[in-house]
Design a protein around this motif. Structure first.
Motif, PDB file in Angstrom:
ATOM      1  N   VAL A 632       0.842  -1.193   0.000  1.00 29.59           N
ATOM      2  CA  VAL A 632       0.000   0.000   0.000  1.00 29.59           C
ATOM      3  C   VAL A 632       0.881   1.248   0.000  1.00 29.59           C
ATOM      4  CG1 VAL A 632      -1.620   1.367   1.390  1.00 29.59           C
ATOM      5  CG2 VAL A 632      -1.972  -1.105   1.099  1.00 29.59           C
ATOM      6  N   GLN A 634       1.053   5.261   0.521  1.00 27.96           N
ATOM      7  CA  GLN A 634       0.368   6.427   1.094  1.00 27.96           C
ATOM      8  C   GLN A 634       1.182   7.658   0.708  1.00 27.96           C
ATOM      9  OE1 GLN A 634      -2.500   6.317   3.247  1.00 27.96           O
ATOM     10  NE2 GLN A 634      -2.557   8.543   3.002  1.00 27.96           N
ATOM     11  N   LEU A 669      -3.059   5.966  -8.050  1.00 28.02           N
ATOM     12  CA  LEU A 669      -3.092   4.867  -7.078  1.00 28.02           C
ATOM     13  C   LEU A 669      -4.370   4.025  -7.079  1.00 28.02           C
ATOM     14  CD1 LEU A 669      -1.518   6.646  -3.961  1.00 28.02           C
ATOM     15  CD2 LEU A 669      -0.403   5.079  -5.565  1.00 28.02           C
ATOM     16  N   TYR A 670      -5.477   4.586  -7.504  1.00 24.03           N
ATOM     17  CA  TYR A 670      -6.749   3.891  -7.255  1.00 24.03           C
ATOM     18  C   TYR A 670      -7.596   3.631  -8.502  1.00 24.03           C
ATOM     19  CZ  TYR A 670      -5.496   5.711  -2.681  1.00 24.03           C
ATOM     20  OH  TYR A 670      -4.815   6.018  -1.530  1.00 24.03           O
ATOM     21  N   THR A 687     -16.643  -0.669  -6.866  1.00 23.08           N
ATOM     22  CA  THR A 687     -15.448  -1.256  -7.460  1.00 23.08           C
ATOM     23  C   THR A 687     -14.586  -0.226  -8.183  1.00 23.08           C
ATOM     24  OG1 THR A 687     -16.925  -1.919  -9.259  1.00 23.08           O
ATOM     25  CG2 THR A 687     -16.261  -3.619  -7.692  1.00 23.08           C
ATOM     26  N   ILE A 689     -12.721   2.771  -7.592  1.00 24.23           N
ATOM     27  CA  ILE A 689     -12.273   3.378  -6.336  1.00 24.23           C
ATOM     28  C   ILE A 689     -11.673   4.753  -6.605  1.00 24.23           C
ATOM     29  CG2 ILE A 689     -10.750   3.078  -4.334  1.00 24.23           C
ATOM     30  CD1 ILE A 689     -12.924   0.941  -4.560  1.00 24.23           C
ATOM     31  N   ILE A 690     -12.251   5.765  -5.987  1.00 25.66           N
ATOM     32  CA  ILE A 690     -11.636   7.090  -6.018  1.00 25.66           C
ATOM     33  C   ILE A 690     -11.128   7.403  -4.604  1.00 25.66           C
ATOM     34  CG2 ILE A 690     -13.065   7.903  -7.939  1.00 25.66           C
ATOM     35  CD1 ILE A 690     -14.757   9.453  -5.943  1.00 25.66           C
ATOM     36  N   ASP A 695      -7.173   9.352   2.222  1.00 26.21           N
ATOM     37  CA  ASP A 695      -6.130   8.895   1.305  1.00 26.21           C
ATOM     38  C   ASP A 695      -5.284  10.047   0.786  1.00 26.21           C
ATOM     39  OD1 ASP A 695      -7.131   6.167   1.270  1.00 26.21           O
ATOM     40  OD2 ASP A 695      -8.865   7.044   0.260  1.00 26.21           O
ATOM     41  N   PRO A 747      -2.951   2.105 -12.581  1.00 30.36           N
ATOM     42  CA  PRO A 747      -2.529   2.708 -11.324  1.00 30.36           C
ATOM     43  C   PRO A 747      -1.565   1.811 -10.548  1.00 30.36           C
ATOM     44  CG  PRO A 747      -4.726   1.767 -11.090  1.00 30.36           C
ATOM     45  CD  PRO A 747      -4.347   1.616 -12.532  1.00 30.36           C
ATOM     46  N   THR A 749      -1.300  -0.056  -7.969  1.00 26.95           N
ATOM     47  CA  THR A 749      -2.079  -0.745  -6.941  1.00 26.95           C
ATOM     48  C   THR A 749      -1.122  -1.411  -5.955  1.00 26.95           C
ATOM     49  OG1 THR A 749      -2.114  -2.754  -8.238  1.00 26.95           O
ATOM     50  CG2 THR A 749      -3.942  -1.231  -8.562  1.00 26.95           C
ATOM     51  N   PRO A 750      -1.598  -1.684  -4.746  1.00 28.66           N
ATOM     52  CA  PRO A 750      -0.736  -2.381  -3.775  1.00 28.66           C
ATOM     53  C   PRO A 750      -0.168  -3.675  -4.353  1.00 28.66           C
ATOM     54  CG  PRO A 750      -2.740  -1.608  -2.709  1.00 28.66           C
ATOM     55  CD  PRO A 750      -2.902  -1.333  -4.179  1.00 28.66           C
ATOM     56  N   GLU A 751      -0.984  -4.346  -5.100  1.00 24.12           N
ATOM     57  CA  GLU A 751      -0.553  -5.610  -5.684  1.00 24.12           C
ATOM     58  C   GLU A 751       0.627  -5.412  -6.639  1.00 24.12           C
ATOM     59  OE1 GLU A 751      -3.830  -7.861  -6.968  1.00 24.12           O
ATOM     60  OE2 GLU A 751      -2.589  -9.547  -7.572  1.00 24.12           O
TER      61      GLU A 751
END
Lengths: 768, 279
Positions: A632, A634, A669-670, A687, A689-690, A695, A747, A749-751
């Motif tokens: 993640v 930030q 990011l999202y 689904t 995501i903003i 955030d 974006p 993403t954490p993944e």
């Protein structure tokens, strides 16, 4: 109360009304005796319509009519430049948004039930759903008359093009992809329409382009544009998604068949997500060459835009991206190639930063890759190559207007968020890594070559001596109408309570183009200054007449009066208002934005919109903290230094920058509008995501006013778009700086961050 | 129009249930109302629980914290009894939705919705929560792990109502940890979550470990193998990694639009490492 002044932070003119819920939006209009219109969208991305049965729908209680393609008078094609999108599909469906019928009903529920009861039979056809499939040899064609599925194919070649790359000391290379982004405005596409007894089609609609809408509606429905009357109240957000017809042609069609009853249409969020225009997904391949000392030498950029099923402004979006493809840098040689590709995905169109935020990700990632390769400080590398006035940019345009990127970078260099970055980075808590990323970005203002970028402003004094600014460029929330009030108040010496704004109405205002392209406040504002100067001189003149003065010397316009300084005698504005005729109390001003002459011969394949001459510039810094267990990211601090010329209202300037950065952080990011085989998978905000308040970091906005823009009203230039371009590359550079690898796919993403930092090698490679 | 009913007593509620068997129970409505919007043709009556005083509130009895099923999450988070005896639950509840949602959403609703991503569920599993279920003429009590049978599926019988959640006041766990990974910091559905209760010996070894993961299987996954890897050992990164590896093998996450199976497995394995930093 003091007269309004340019340069003062003032609350927005619409703040009180909006906070109290009094500001009327198009979605708030509920005319008596209204019908509701709802489109039938079968959701098949590619197919042939073989059957359309409306009997069951007509049997639904409350359903009044069901219209189909045969009921559309005129061309049944809408589009801003290319008229290729059916109002109601007649034969083929080319994306899941295509409407095949329009239900008119007494209530939203009846309209929905009616729409569900329309029986559509579609024979599925092959489809192309990504760039590779669309560009493959013998690919299925989205439009039979667009070979290769290319809406546009264009090239910018400067100097010796890409050839000098072979002679560069260093070449870095990268391939980047960017997602589809939704505008996600609060107010979805909506409006009301009625066919007036005199045959005029009246419409009150959430639109960024009230004047141009008349042509789009007129062409689709065969109505002369002067028989179309559009009112554009404040928009609950636009961001480009309401530039061009959304509900307009459907509403117009409904009104033509409603026997004079008003018709209302409001897309729900799901329909807005399916049928609204989106930001183009892109693939970008970059090779950037430099000397060992960091001097940029050559760029080869290849950029593919997935424009979806219909043209909308796809070609123009790509062209603007190409014009910015090398960043705000001096590069002697460049070859920039663009492909604007049709697929059966939802139609892509205008969105804040119009094709530019995609290339910003690529070129600003490349700059960090180059800095890393050369062992140079990324800020120093950018500063050394930054454009200055008098340079020629990557599109071959000689820069004769304000060019402030170097000054923006210098401000970043002095800022504690940059200077104290090492200490901050070392203080990362357990399982966190910290990084600081930069981005230097720019964004053109105005429509660009070949398109008239002009405005006609109107100011009126009413008989009681109060002023009305007749705005002609929609206020979608960015605050242009407040800026216009401030300009008028400043020039006329009036307090806020003596000024009102009237939102665009094609019957009482004059064609001034769309609210878009960073040109809204700039172009209309400049026209307004001329209108205000004319009115001011007229008021002084009429006061002189009433005061029996031999000339207009020593008369000053003050709140509510004109005063003769030597004698302290005055005439109130109410007296003047009563004396002057209606036509005397109105003044117009006009302005045509500067154009590039002569146009350099660098570009081929461009239709309209090239080149631009005015750019706003921005240097961004993002501090990011990455959780190494989850990936993640930030954003903990953000700095945006912006060259927008002279600032009309600092508070609103910073708000617009902060909003742009927030939307850019969402993009970074999202936000990822996902389709699968042309069908929308992110159907709503569950689904899609903003970012929310938690955030977003504090976004520090600094106005960098080293030079004002001589052509703009009070020296300003538009900053609505440029802030969108920085966050994605700044954050990606921050993630790389934190040691989590270079991520080339947005974006972040954490993944992707976790995979990149732990498992997969970086996509971008270094050569030589 | 859809009938909406507001009983105030259990007797009145069961009377409605008897006469209108198709009626649905609604607590906070934060989940149900979204689903109803997707099926506007559904006109089944709603029985609202918000005026049932008996279902709302937090008490203690016989070393047990009893939470009324229709108690809003925001009340649970702020409650001194919950904060004192089951802070883990308060911490997890604070990650549900946003403030407005937590003011409406209830603990009973989170349980009966039985989403694999239900944020309060992993703590309830670890705290050995038991559920009071009432029907017109019978009551029963079941452990939460037996009540939730699959995604969106529970052992709730026709005509039955979840009235309260009972949480035994366990011996104090020195380390109480909840972490949710979502796609943003609020208003997020868990991609994966970890709840942990760990009691250490005075010597710093794990006397008892309870670990449960959310959103990585049809139900909450409490992994005894992972717990066993910690018991008797210190919370070093090696032991935590071993526990994570055991859990990775025990979970069965899905691939969906929020995350892939592989990423969820990575989270399952990684999140316990944070426990090392917490000691």
């Amino acid at each position: 109360m003091d007269p309004l002044q340019i340069g003062q932070s003032r609350p927005r003119g619409d703040a009180a009304a909006k906070v109290a819920g009094r500001e009327p939006y198009a979605a708030d209009a509920y005319p008596d005796n209204r019908l509701w219109a709802r489109a039938v969208r079968p959701g098949v991305p590619s197919g042939r319509i073989v059957g359309l049965a409306c009997d069951a729908a007509l049997a639904v209680p409350g359903v009044v009519k069901v219209l189909r393609a045969g009921d559309v008078p005129g061309s049944n094609r809408q589009g801003i430049v290319h008229k290729d999108m059916p109002v109601l599909a007649d034969d083929r469906v080319r994306c899941c948004a295509d409407a095949v019928a329009l239900v008119l009903a007494e209530s939203p529920a009846a309209a929905a039930a009616g729409a569900a009861a329309v029986a559509v039979e579609i024979e599925p056809l092959p489809g192309v759903y990504d760039l590779d499939a669309a560009l493959a040899e013998a690919a299925h064609l989205v439009h039979a008359d667009r070979p290769g599925n290319l809406l546009a194919r264009a090239t910018i070649r400067k100097g010796d093009g890409a050839d000098p790359l072979a002679r560069c000391d260093v070449v870095v290379e990268g391939t980047f992809t960017t997602p589809v982004q939704a505008h996600a405005f609060l107010e979805t596409e909506s409006g009301v329409a009625r066919l007036q007894p005199d045959g005029t089609l009246w419409m009150q609609v959430s639109t960024q382009s009230p004047f141009r809408d008349r042509f789009e509606i007129g062409h689709a429905l065969s109505i002369p544009y002067d028989r179309i009357h559009i009112e554009a109240p404040c928009l609950g957000g636009g961001f480009g998604g309401k530039d061009g017809a959304t509900v307009q042609c459907l509403l117009g069609l409904a009104a033509l068949h409603a026997d004079g009853r008003p018709v209302k249409m409001v897309w729900d969020r799901e329909e807005s997500f399916v049928a609204g225009y989106k930001r183009h997904a892109c693939r970008l391949h970059y090779r950037l060459g430099a000397r060992r000392d960091g001097t940029l030498q050559a760029l080869h950029a290849r950029i593919w835009y997935d424009t979806g099923a219909y043209a909308h402004l796809g070609a123009e979006v790509m062209e603007l991206g190409m014009e910015h493809a090398a960043g705000p840098y001096r590069i002697p040689h460049a070859l920039i190639e663009g492909w604007c590709v049709h697929t059966h995905n939802p139609t892509a169109g205008a969105m804040r930063a119009f094709g530019v935020c995609q290339v910003s990700f690529a070129f600003e990632s490349m700059m960090d890759l180059l800095a890393q390769r050369l062992g140079m400080d990324p800020l120093a590398l950018r500063t050394a190559n930054a454009l200055v006035r008098g340079d020629t940019n990557c599109a071959g345009i000689h820069l004769e207007t304000s060019t402030g990127i170097k000054a923006c970078l210098a401000q970043v260099a002095r800022h504690p968020l940059w200077r104290e970055r090492e200490i901050w980075r070392r203080q990362a808590p357990p399982f966190k890594r910290r990084g600081v990323g930069l981005a230097a970005v720019f964004n053109a203002a105005g429509y660009g070559g070949g398109v008239r970028d002009a405005a006609i402003a109107k100011i009126e004094m009413d008989p009681t001596g109060h002023f009305i600014v007749h705005n002609a460029v929609s206020d979608m929330g960015q605050g242009n109408s407040s800026a216009f009030m401030q300009m008028a108040g400043h020039l006329l010496g009036q307090t806020a309570d003596r000024l009102r704004i009237r939102q665009p109405d094609t019957r009482t205002a004059y064609p001034s183009g769309s609210s878009s392209a960073g040109r809204t406040t700039y172009t209309f504002g400049r026209a307004l200054t001329f209108a205000c100067e004319t009115l001011k001189s007229r008021l002084l003149n009429r006061a002189g007449l009433m005061l029996f003065l031999q000339d207009d010397d020593d008369l000053v316009l003050e709140p509510d009066r004109v005063r003769h300084i030597p004698t302290d005698r005055s005439v109130t504005l109410a007296q003047l208002g009563a004396m002057m005729s209606a036509e005397e109390r109105v003044c117009l001003g006009q302005f045509v934005a500067p154009t590039c002459k002569p146009v350099p011969d660098t570009a081929t394949g461009f239709f309209i919109g090239f080149p631009h001459v005015i750019f706003s510039y921005s240097a961004h810094l993002a501090r990011v903290e990455i959780d190494t267990l989850s990936g993640v990211v930030q954003v903990t601090n953000y700095l945006a230094v912006t060259d927008g010329g002279h600032v009309i209202n600092p508070a609103m300037f910073h708000q617009q920058i902060q909003g742009g950065v927030a939307q850019g952080i969402g993009y970074a990011l999202y936000e990822d509008f996902i389709t699968h085989h042309g069908r929308v998978r992110t159907e709503d905000f569950t689904t899609y995501i903003i970012p929310g308040a938690l955030d977003l970091p504090e976004i520090v906005s600094v106005a960098c006013v080293e030079e004002t823009e001589a052509t703009g009203p009070f020296g300003m230039k538009g900053i609505g778009e440029v802030a969108m371009n920085g966050p994605l590359p700044a954050i990606a550079n921050g993630v790389a700086d934190a040691g989590m690898g270079r991520i080339c796919r947005a974006p972040l993403t954490p993944e992707r961050v976790l995979d990149n930092g732990v498992r997969a090698p970086a996509t971008a490679q270094l050569q030589k | 129009m859809r009938p909406v009913l507001f009983p105030t007593t259990l007797a009145a509620l069961f009377d409605i249930v008897e006469h209108q068997p198709d009626a649905r129970l609604m607590a906070g409505g934060t989940d149900l109302l979204v689903r109803l919007r997707q099926g506007p043709a559904d006109r089944r009556p709603l029985i609202c629980l918000e005026r049932m005083a008996r279902l709302n509130g937090i008490t203690t009895e016989n070393n047990t914290v009893i939470i009324g099923a229709a108690t809003p999450l925001s009340a649970i988070i702020a409650d001194p009894l919950v904060q004192r005896h089951c802070p883990l639950l308060a911490r997890a509840a604070a990650t549900v939705g946003g403030p407005a949602i937590r003011n409406m959403a209830t603990l009973g609703g989170n349980i009966c919705t039985a989403s694999p991503a239900g944020d309060t569920l992993p703590p309830l599993y670890l705290l050995d929560a038991r559920l009071d279920l009432a029907a017109a003429h019978a009551t029963r009590q079941v452990p939460i792990a037996a009540f939730i049978t699959g995604p969106g599926r529970t052992d709730l019988r026709s005509g039955e109502l979840l009235t309260a959640i009972r949480i035994p006041m366990a011996e104090r766990f020195g380390l109480q940890h909840f972490e949710k990974v979502g796609r943003r910091n609020a208003l997020a559905i868990a991609v994966a979550s970890l709840a942990a209760l760990i009691r250490l010996t005075p010597g710093g070894r794990v006397a008892e470990a309870r670990l449960a993961w959310g959103s990585v299987g049809p139900c909450v996954v409490r992994c005894s193998e992972a717990e066993a890897r910690l018991t008797g050992r210190r919370l070093t990164s090696e032991t935590l990694r071993a526990a994570g590896a055991a859990a990775r093998a025990a979970v069965t996450p899905i691939d969906d639009i929020r995350a892939t199976t592989a990423y969820r497995r990575d989270l399952v394995a990684n999140l316990p490492l944070r426990l090392g930093a917490a000691t």
